[in-house]
Design a protein around this motif. Structure first.
Motif, short mmCIF file in Angstrom:
data_model
loop_
_atom_site.label_atom_id
_atom_site.label_comp_id
_atom_site.label_asym_id
_atom_site.label_seq_id
_atom_site.Cartn_x
_atom_site.Cartn_y
_atom_site.Cartn_z
N VAL A 138 0.93 -1.10 0.06
CA VAL A 138 0.15 -0.06 0.14
C VAL A 138 0.79 1.35 -0.09
O VAL A 138 1.66 1.30 0.98
CB VAL A 138 -0.78 -0.03 1.35
N VAL A 164 -3.39 6.11 5.28
CA VAL A 164 -4.22 5.04 4.43
C VAL A 164 -5.66 5.50 4.67
O VAL A 164 -6.09 5.85 5.82
CB VAL A 164 -3.91 3.52 5.09
N SER A 180 -8.24 0.94 5.41
CA SER A 180 -7.91 0.47 6.71
C SER A 180 -8.97 -0.61 7.35
O SER A 180 -8.48 -1.53 7.60
CB SER A 180 -7.90 1.74 7.64
#
Length: 245
Positions: free
Chosen positions: A200, A206, A211
């Motif tokens: 990622v 994120v 998540s």
């Protein structure tokens, strides 16, 4: 592949192939297939990595030095010696990754590596400044070709967040007996064929939806150095060859 300068965080996970297939389907709700791959964002990466005789790059990475860097020459999919390749320096400080690269004709890259042409006399380099930085790094560490790492990748890019990328790497192979990347992706498997390296890549944090997805699948975060792992496998192969019958 477009782009010469990258700066981002990269989070790595080692997941089963079956989990990769499930996650990839979920990602299509929020992400597009990478435009540089086929219709499903797939392509092959073949990279020639460099190291010094005393393995400075290897030990910096293996020991997780706060600041570490690598040099590699990379092509995508099939390429001939007259096609473009990419010289790339990857630097990592703490958790942030910075990459600087320049395109170069593969034939010219080999001439440079062999010392047949000075850095200022190589033609067809897209960014001369980055190429000089690469040359400085190579001279400082006395870097020479070490091994080739290749793998298949499926990549996704964010629909709303264009800087978000998620990649899945599998069929990871390595070799040090034929250091010509135009010869294609062949060698010894250095990650179980039923496992996939998921990465990622984000500028800052994120996204919440991602998540939650990672939490839903209980993805095991695991730092996997393709360079170090391949070097270890190749050393084991060499030791087996040298053991007398």
């Amino acid at each position: 592949m477009a782009g010469e300068i990258f700066s981002r965080y990269e989070l790595k996970y080692l997941i089963p192939y079956s989990m990769y297939e499930e996650i990839a389907i979920k990602l299509t709700e929020y992400m597009n297939y990478d435009q540089y791959g086929d219709e499903q964002g797939r392509y092959t990466i073949i990279s020639l990595y460099f190291d010094s005789r005393d393995k400075k790059i290897y030990y910096e990475t293996r020991n997780k030095a706060r600041f570490r860097q690598k040099l590699r020459l990379r092509i995508y999919n099939g390429a001939s010696i007259d096609d473009q390749a990419y010289f790339e320096v990857k630097k990592k400080y703490k958790q942030r990754v910075n990459k600087r690269r320049t395109s170069i004709q593969l034939r010219s890259a080999y001439e440079y590596i062999a010392g047949k042409a000075n850095v200022d006399h190589i033609k067809g380099v897209s960014n001369q400044q980055i190429f000089r930085e690469i040359d400085d790094f190579r001279q400082l560490y006395h870097l020479q070709p070490e091994n080739i790492v290749s793998y298949d990748r499926q990549a996704f890019t964010g629909i709303k967040d264009k800087d978000l990328r998620v990649t899945f790497d599998y069929n990871l192979r390595c070799r040090n007996d034929d250091l010509h990347i135009e010869k294609g992706p062949h060698g010894h498997l250095f990650v179980d064929k039923d496992l996939v390296i998921m990465e990622v890549k984000v500028d800052h944090s994120v996204p919440l939806w991602l998540s939650r997805l990672l939490s839903e699948f209980e993805c095991p975060k695991k730092s996997v150095s393709k360079f170090c792992t391949s070097a270890d496998i190749l050393e084991e192969v060499q030791e087996k060859v040298e053991i007398p019958n």
